[in-house]
Design an enzyme around this catalytic site. Structure first.
Site, PDB file in Angstrom:
ATOM      1  N   HIS A  37       0.951  -1.182   0.167  1.00  0.00           N
ATOM      2  CA  HIS A  37      -0.057  -0.036   0.019  1.00  0.00           C
ATOM      3  C   HIS A  37       0.881   1.237  -0.012  1.00  0.00           C
ATOM      4  CE1 HIS A  37      -2.634  -2.835   2.445  1.00  0.00           C
ATOM      5  NE2 HIS A  37      -3.372  -2.877   1.159  1.00  0.00           N
ATOM      6  N   GLU A 147      -0.893  -3.982  -9.309  1.00  0.00           N
ATOM      7  CA  GLU A 147      -0.872  -5.240 -10.166  1.00  0.00           C
ATOM      8  C   GLU A 147      -0.839  -6.740  -9.398  1.00  0.00           C
ATOM      9  OE1 GLU A 147       2.417  -4.934 -12.709  1.00  0.00           O
ATOM     10  OE2 GLU A 147       1.402  -3.319 -13.945  1.00  0.00           O
ATOM     11  N   SER A 185      -2.374  -8.335   3.146  1.00  0.00           N
ATOM     12  CA  SER A 185      -2.789  -8.360   4.422  1.00  0.00           C
ATOM     13  C   SER A 185      -3.165  -9.815   5.064  1.00  0.00           C
ATOM     14  CB  SER A 185      -4.148  -7.446   4.564  1.00  0.00           C
ATOM     15  OG  SER A 185      -3.822  -6.340   4.273  1.00  0.00           O
TER      16      SER A 185
HETATM   17  P1  AMP Z   1      -6.320  -4.174  -0.485  1.00  0.00           P
HETATM   18  O1  AMP Z   1      -6.082  -3.457   0.774  1.00  0.00           O
HETATM   19  O2  AMP Z   1      -5.625  -5.411  -0.304  1.00  0.00           O
HETATM   20  O3  AMP Z   1      -7.596  -4.242  -0.895  1.00  0.00           O
HETATM   21  O4  AMP Z   1      -5.333  -3.557  -1.553  1.00  0.00           O
HETATM   22  C1  AMP Z   1      -5.436  -2.225  -1.696  1.00  0.00           C
HETATM   23  C2  AMP Z   1      -4.668  -1.847  -2.973  1.00  0.00           C
HETATM   24  O5  AMP Z   1      -3.282  -2.072  -2.649  1.00  0.00           O
HETATM   25  C3  AMP Z   1      -5.072  -2.518  -4.205  1.00  0.00           C
HETATM   26  O6  AMP Z   1      -4.926  -1.817  -5.441  1.00  0.00           O
HETATM   27  C4  AMP Z   1      -4.091  -3.735  -4.306  1.00  0.00           C
HETATM   28  O7  AMP Z   1      -3.909  -4.237  -5.389  1.00  0.00           O
HETATM   29  C5  AMP Z   1      -2.676  -2.817  -3.572  1.00  0.00           C
HETATM   30  N1  AMP Z   1      -1.703  -4.047  -3.223  1.00  0.00           N
HETATM   31  C6  AMP Z   1      -2.040  -4.863  -2.173  1.00  0.00           C
HETATM   32  N2  AMP Z   1      -0.961  -5.530  -1.998  1.00  0.00           N
HETATM   33  C7  AMP Z   1      -0.134  -5.140  -2.909  1.00  0.00           C
HETATM   34  C8  AMP Z   1       1.349  -5.605  -3.031  1.00  0.00           C
HETATM   35  N3  AMP Z   1       1.810  -6.503  -2.703  1.00  0.00           N
HETATM   36  N4  AMP Z   1       2.007  -4.714  -4.396  1.00  0.00           N
HETATM   37  C9  AMP Z   1       1.403  -3.645  -4.811  1.00  0.00           C
HETATM   38  N5  AMP Z   1       0.189  -3.349  -4.531  1.00  0.00           N
HETATM   39  C10 AMP Z   1      -0.565  -4.106  -3.683  1.00  0.00           C
END
Ligand code: AMP
Length: 278
Positions: A37, A147, A185
């Site tokens: 994030h 991505e 997460s």
């Molecule tokens: P989430 O909180 O898991 O819904 O993710 C929020 C945003 O962070 C989304 O656009 C995800 O694709 C991005 N994201 C989550 N994990 C990663 C990661 N390891 N690398 C890059 N972006 C991430």
């Protein structure tokens, strides 16, 4: 760094910035902020004068037997971590995003149909609906997605194009641990033994890419990877495929842009990852 909870406040702040000529970039998240994030937030700071990070664990993208209740909610720490790592202008943690009368959903088709669309049919309906609501609350100039969730990024791009939403969508590469595991997460659900196994996902993806680049038949390379993963202790593999990144059709003739997409279970944790053949 302001924390806002109400739609009216968020719209007013965004419009005031834009009224004085500043651009705004949104980073939508479900919180439990990690380095993945933070990389998106850093990119947002380089993209626009103002940055909004939304934190909302969206109930409509979880199935009834999924981890909505146990999903880590760490808003206080999240604010501290974001502030310590360069900050943003507003953290938007909306309350009452869905009321009891909510009865309208976006049902994406096209790129939403294979892979996650098959394994979790409710998922992209929940994602597209909540992201379109967030785009109304924060009518930003840009929004950044990772991505890591490559198909989700494509579903959002498709929605923005199809519904004429006036936001530029930017993609950020996946951030990984030193051992190759993509940050997520959900990694914290893993036991120490599962955590030691988890990097094999990326290792097998890379091995598959190398084999295919060296001329091994796609199906042979993929069967080998699935076999190896299951022998080392992974559970059900929802998919392990080589697909085109634009329409998600299965590849019969790989190009440098073709991607391996994986979703599998490690105990009761479902992990996803993807990478380009390169
Ligand atoms: P989430 O909180 O898991 O819904 O993710 C929020 C945003 O962070 C989304 O656009 C995800 O694709 C991005 N994201 C989550 N994990 C990663 C990661 N390891 N690398 C890059 N972006 C991430």
């Amino acid at each position: 760094m302001k924390i806002l909870h109400q739609k009216t406040d968020m719209v007013a702040v965004t419009k005031a910035w834009q009224g004085s000529g500043e651009t705004v970039c949104l980073v939508p998240t479900m919180g439990n902020i990690h380095r993945g994030h933070l990389a998106l937030i850093e990119r947002a700071r380089k993209t626009a004068e103002r940055v909004v990070v939304s934190i909302y664990v969206n109930p409509t993208q979880f199935g009834t037997d999924e981890d909505f209740d146990s999903y880590p909610r760490t808003i206080d720490t999240d604010c501290d971590v974001i502030a310590a790592e360069g900050g943003c202008d507003v953290i938007y943690a909306p309350t009452g995003l869905y009321d009891a009368a909510h009865a309208t959903n976006i049902i994406p088709s096209g790129v939403a149909l294979p892979m996650e669309g098959e394994a979790r049919p409710h998922f992209f309906v929940g994602v597209a609906t909540v992201v379109s609501k967030l785009f109304n609350h924060i009518p930003a100039d840009f929004a950044i997605f990772g991505e890591k969730d490559f198909q989700q990024l494509a579903v959002i791009r498709q929605m923005v194009r199809d519904l004429d939403i006036n936001i530029s969508i930017l993609a950020h590469p996946t951030i990984r641990e030193a051992d190759g595991l993509a940050l997520s997460s959900r990694n914290q659900y893993l036991t120490p033994a599962q955590r030691r196994l988890a990097p094999k996902i990326y290792a097998q993806m890379q091995n598959t890419c190398a084999l295919i680049k060296n001329g091994t038949d796609i199906n042979t390379a993929i069967c080998l990877a699935k076999d190896q993963l299951q022998k080392t202790g992974f559970g059900r593999i929802d998919y392990f495929d080589l697909r085109e990144p634009d329409d998600f059709q299965l590849c019969d003739k790989p190009t440098a842009a073709s991607r391996v997409f994986v979703a599998l279970w490690l105990g009761s944790t479902r992990l996803i990852d993807n990478c380009a053949i390169g």
